[in-house]
Design a protein around this motif. Structure first.
Motif, PDB file in Angstrom:
ATOM      1  N   TYR A 164      30.226  34.190  41.577  1.00 36.64           N
ATOM      2  CA  TYR A 164      29.282  35.230  42.004  1.00 36.64           C
ATOM      3  C   TYR A 164      29.538  36.477  42.376  1.00 36.64           C
ATOM      4  O   TYR A 164      31.070  36.693  42.580  1.00 36.64           O
ATOM      5  N   GLY A 165      28.977  37.406  42.381  1.00 35.56           N
ATOM      6  CA  GLY A 165      29.234  38.905  42.891  1.00 35.56           C
ATOM      7  C   GLY A 165      30.259  39.462  41.719  1.00 35.56           C
ATOM      8  O   GLY A 165      30.983  40.176  42.175  1.00 35.56           O
ATOM      9  N   ALA A 166      30.110  38.821  40.628  1.00 33.95           N
ATOM     10  CA  ALA A 166      31.010  39.248  39.466  1.00 33.95           C
ATOM     11  C   ALA A 166      29.996  39.798  38.221  1.00 33.95           C
ATOM     12  O   ALA A 166      29.391  39.014  37.704  1.00 33.95           O
ATOM     13  N   ALA A 167      29.966  41.156  38.202  1.00 34.26           N
ATOM     14  CA  ALA A 167      29.283  41.801  36.841  1.00 34.26           C
ATOM     15  C   ALA A 167      30.080  42.243  35.709  1.00 34.26           C
ATOM     16  O   ALA A 167      31.205  42.569  35.890  1.00 34.26           O
ATOM     17  N   VAL A 168      29.601  41.946  34.530  1.00 38.18           N
ATOM     18  CA  VAL A 168      30.288  42.312  33.440  1.00 38.18           C
ATOM     19  C   VAL A 168      30.219  43.854  33.226  1.00 38.18           C
ATOM     20  O   VAL A 168      29.034  44.432  33.365  1.00 38.18           O
ATOM     21  N   GLU A 169      31.390  44.452  32.928  1.00 36.62           N
ATOM     22  CA  GLU A 169      31.230  45.858  32.914  1.00 36.62           C
ATOM     23  C   GLU A 169      31.169  46.238  31.370  1.00 36.62           C
ATOM     24  O   GLU A 169      30.497  47.472  30.842  1.00 36.62           O
TER      25      GLU A 169
ATOM     26  N   THR B 140      25.281  47.198  25.406  1.00 35.79           N
ATOM     27  CA  THR B 140      26.758  47.050  25.124  1.00 35.79           C
ATOM     28  C   THR B 140      27.069  46.766  23.598  1.00 35.79           C
ATOM     29  O   THR B 140      27.815  47.472  22.794  1.00 35.79           O
ATOM     30  N   VAL B 141      26.559  45.841  23.096  1.00 33.51           N
ATOM     31  CA  VAL B 141      26.615  45.467  21.635  1.00 33.51           C
ATOM     32  C   VAL B 141      25.685  46.239  20.823  1.00 33.51           C
ATOM     33  O   VAL B 141      25.547  45.949  19.538  1.00 33.51           O
ATOM     34  N   GLY B 142      24.897  47.114  21.365  1.00 32.17           N
ATOM     35  CA  GLY B 142      23.971  47.937  20.419  1.00 32.17           C
ATOM     36  C   GLY B 142      22.803  47.180  19.834  1.00 32.17           C
ATOM     37  O   GLY B 142      22.537  47.614  18.723  1.00 32.17           O
TER      38      GLY B 142
END
Ligand SMILES: Cc1cc2nc3c(=O)[nH]c(=O)nc-3n(C[C@H](O)[C@H](O)[C@H](O)COP(=O)(O)OP(=O)(O)OC[C@H]3O[C@@H](n4cnc5c(N)ncnc54)[C@H](O)[C@@H]3O)c2cc1C
Length: 546
Positions: A142-147, A189-191
């Motif tokens: 938790y509290g972890a986001a993909v940048e 991000t992958v467009g």
């Protein structure tokens, strides 16, 4: 900057909403490890209770995972009525009613072993998360986001940031599944374009009404659709079957600002003056019908709201996301275990995207099924003009919203037409109707439910691997070709078991002597005898190109 810490996982799931956790659970049920990262500090922390309706296919999945009983216990009281009531307000005129029995009054439909259930997401999502934790195969953060994300031929590298600690690290995965909701960072991000239309902006208030004392003609509603001279202006829905309700003010083309919009005026208009209530939160949301242009870019897959959005009219959003999970869980397992080919990823897009568009189209049709402003201008008038208008509107709503309340066709009748990993048998597709479901074992469809002599459902046979069903005389006629299917599956490491079914009525429903069912319970192939090219058949259905 020093070298970032690095972790590895076969499957990285981004987003811990219902779809992300359901995928983690399905993978864990199959014995697969995965990692799940969720941006928030916990599960279902949002201001708005969104989905409450879990439909038959979703409950069939919960039954497979062993949590259907928990969902039933956590959801609505069994005797809470399910009616949709059309009224001007809770102290106004009643226009009509669609009668929908409570869970305890309803039998499961003949076509499924389960009943649909009501369970708010603030119960359902944590329940999924707990079931995932119990299996101890998922690294949940938790509290972890993909940048950011980069992929190459062998895998995907993702950078993850922790909000509280500021720590950043990388994760290398064989496959990444974006379950990060409608605003999906990964999709952008992958467009992948999100194609479709914006329908309107809504505001919903969560309210606690400790004692809703209604006149008899208004009692028994799980949902009240409120009509004024301007048309349908609000929907009041029971969220927990007790005292929590959600009031949604519908249909503004302008974005509504919760800070300046006077929600209490709307609440009092809905409930009537003097009804005590506690307003807990107000949250805006956007109604749209969108689908990602593709559900797959290389090793990145999109599932749930990151892949598709739909109007909640019909309650298909979360349920469609669980359908994505049902397809993806076995495919990812096959790929990670090495017996599935890359064609599975392509098939996921070709199978699920049309289903999402179908379900979203039905949801939008339900939304447009509401009455128009023109029909409603006399709804509050006294005398016969008002009376006639109210009768007309009530009848119109009962008729036009039937496809919103009765959706077995949507829930069980979806099919994977044209999928490259389904072998068509030349039979024509049955009609695809939102309400009526016609069971069929035609390739691409969900293999029908029937009760076996030992009390199990045919659905209980499916899940872990492929299942070759042999019917009636098949058991005596087992020839070398049947055996060859099993031997070839063993040779290539593809899980396949054979089940002989003696009951003639089930044989009749499945129509062919041999029916090969995939791990998601959909029919891959059927025929009266095994094919000449057994390796070719197995390669097709496991996505291996030759
Ligand atoms: C008013 C309303 C009523 C509804 N009623 C129904 C109904 O009755 N039945 C139904 O089937 N559906 C219904 N829906 C739709 C349903 O709520 C959604 O379809 C469902 O929540 C989608 O689940 P999800 O897991 O795909 O996405 P979400 O629930 O949006 O979860 C996405 C998760 O990803 C996390 N996240 C986002 N970005 C990142 C990132 N970069 N890194 C890590 N984590 C991230 C978010 O914090 C969130 O927890 C309703 C929706 C609304 C608005």
């Amino acid at each position: 900057m020093g070298k970032l810490e690095h972790v590895e996982t076969p499957v990285l799931i981004v987003g811990g909403g219902p779809v992300g956790f359901a995928l983690a659970l399905d993978l864990a049920w199959r014995g697969q490890r995965s990692m799940l990262v969720e941006r928030e500090a916990g599960t279902a922390l949002g201001l708005l209770a969104k989905a409450t309706g879990l439909h038959e296919r979703t409950i069939e999945m919960c039954r497979r995972w062993g949590i259907a009983g928990r969902v039933q216990a956590a959801g609505f009281p069994q005797d809470f009525p399910g009616d949709s009531v059309y009224a001007t307000s809770l102290d106004g005129y009643v226009l009509g009613r669609s009668a929908i029995p409570s869970t305890s009054e309803r039998e499961a439909p003949a076509e499924t072993p389960v009943k649909r259930l009501r369970c708010p997401q603030y119960e359902f999502d944590p329940l999924l998360a707990r079931a995932v934790a119990e299996r101890s195969l998922t690294d949940v953060r938790y509290g972890a986001a993909v940048e950011s994300l980069e992929q190459d031929a062998d895998g995907v590298t993702v950078t993850i940031a922790e909000a509280d600690t500021g720590r950043r690290y990388t994760c290398r995965a064989e496959y990444v599944v974006a379950c990060d909701g409608a605003g999906s960072t990964l999709r952008r991000t992958v467009g992948v374009p999100f194609e479709g239309e914006m329908l309107d902006f809504s505001l919903s208030a969560m309210i606690r009404i400790p004692a809703l004392d209604l006149p008899k003609e208004l009692q028994g509603g799980e949902r009240y659709i409120l009509i004024g001279p301007e048309g349908a202006w609000a929907v009041l829905v029971s969220v927990d079957g007790r005292e929590i309700w959600r009031l949604t003010v519908v249909g503004s083309q302008e974005r509504l600002n919760p800070a300046t919009f006077d929600m209490d005026v709307q609440i009092r208009r809905a409930l009537g003056e003097g009804v005590p209530y506690e307003r807990r939160s107000v949250a805006p949301w956007r109604r749209s019908q969108c689908a990602a242009a593709t559900f797959r870019v290389g090793r990145v897959l999109l599932a749930g709201d990151s892949a598709h959005t739909m109007s909640p009219t019909g309650g298909h959003g979360l349920n469609t996301g669980i359908g994505d999970v049902s397809d993806l869980g076995w495919m990812l397992t096959a790929l990670v275990e090495g017996w599935g080919g890359e064609g599975l990823l392509h098939a996921y897009d070709l199978e699920r995207r049309p289903v999402a568009i179908r379900n979203a189209t039905s949801a939008t049709a339900n939304y447009h099924g509401q009455v128009s402003r023109n029909e409603c201008k006399h709804v509050l008038d006294p005398g016969s003009v008002g009376q006639d208008a109210r009768e007309h509107i009530g009848k119109r709503l009962v008729d036009s919203l039937a496809s919103e309340w009765y959706t077995l066709g949507i829930d069980l009748g979806f099919r994977y037409e044209g999928s490259p990993i389904i072998v068509p048998d030349g039979t024509p597709p049955p009609p695809d109707d939102p309400t009526n479901y016609l069971p069929t074992a035609r390739p691409g469809h969900r293999a029908p439910h029937a009760w076996l002599a030992d009390g199990r459902s045919t659905l209980d046979l499916f899940g872990r691997g492929f299942v070759l069903l042999r019917f009636g005389a098949a058991t005596e006629q087992t020839g070398p070709a049947d055996d060859q299917l099993q031997r070839e599956a063993e040779r290539i490491g593809m899980p396949l078991s054979v089940v002989d079914i003696a009951e003639p009525e089930i044989a009749q429903a499945y129509e062919q002597r041999l029916v090969l069912v995939r791990p998601d319970g959909h029919v891959a192939w059927r025929d009266s005898q095994a094919p000449e090219d057994v390796p070719g058949l197995l390669d097709t259905i496991r996505g291996v190109s030759r």
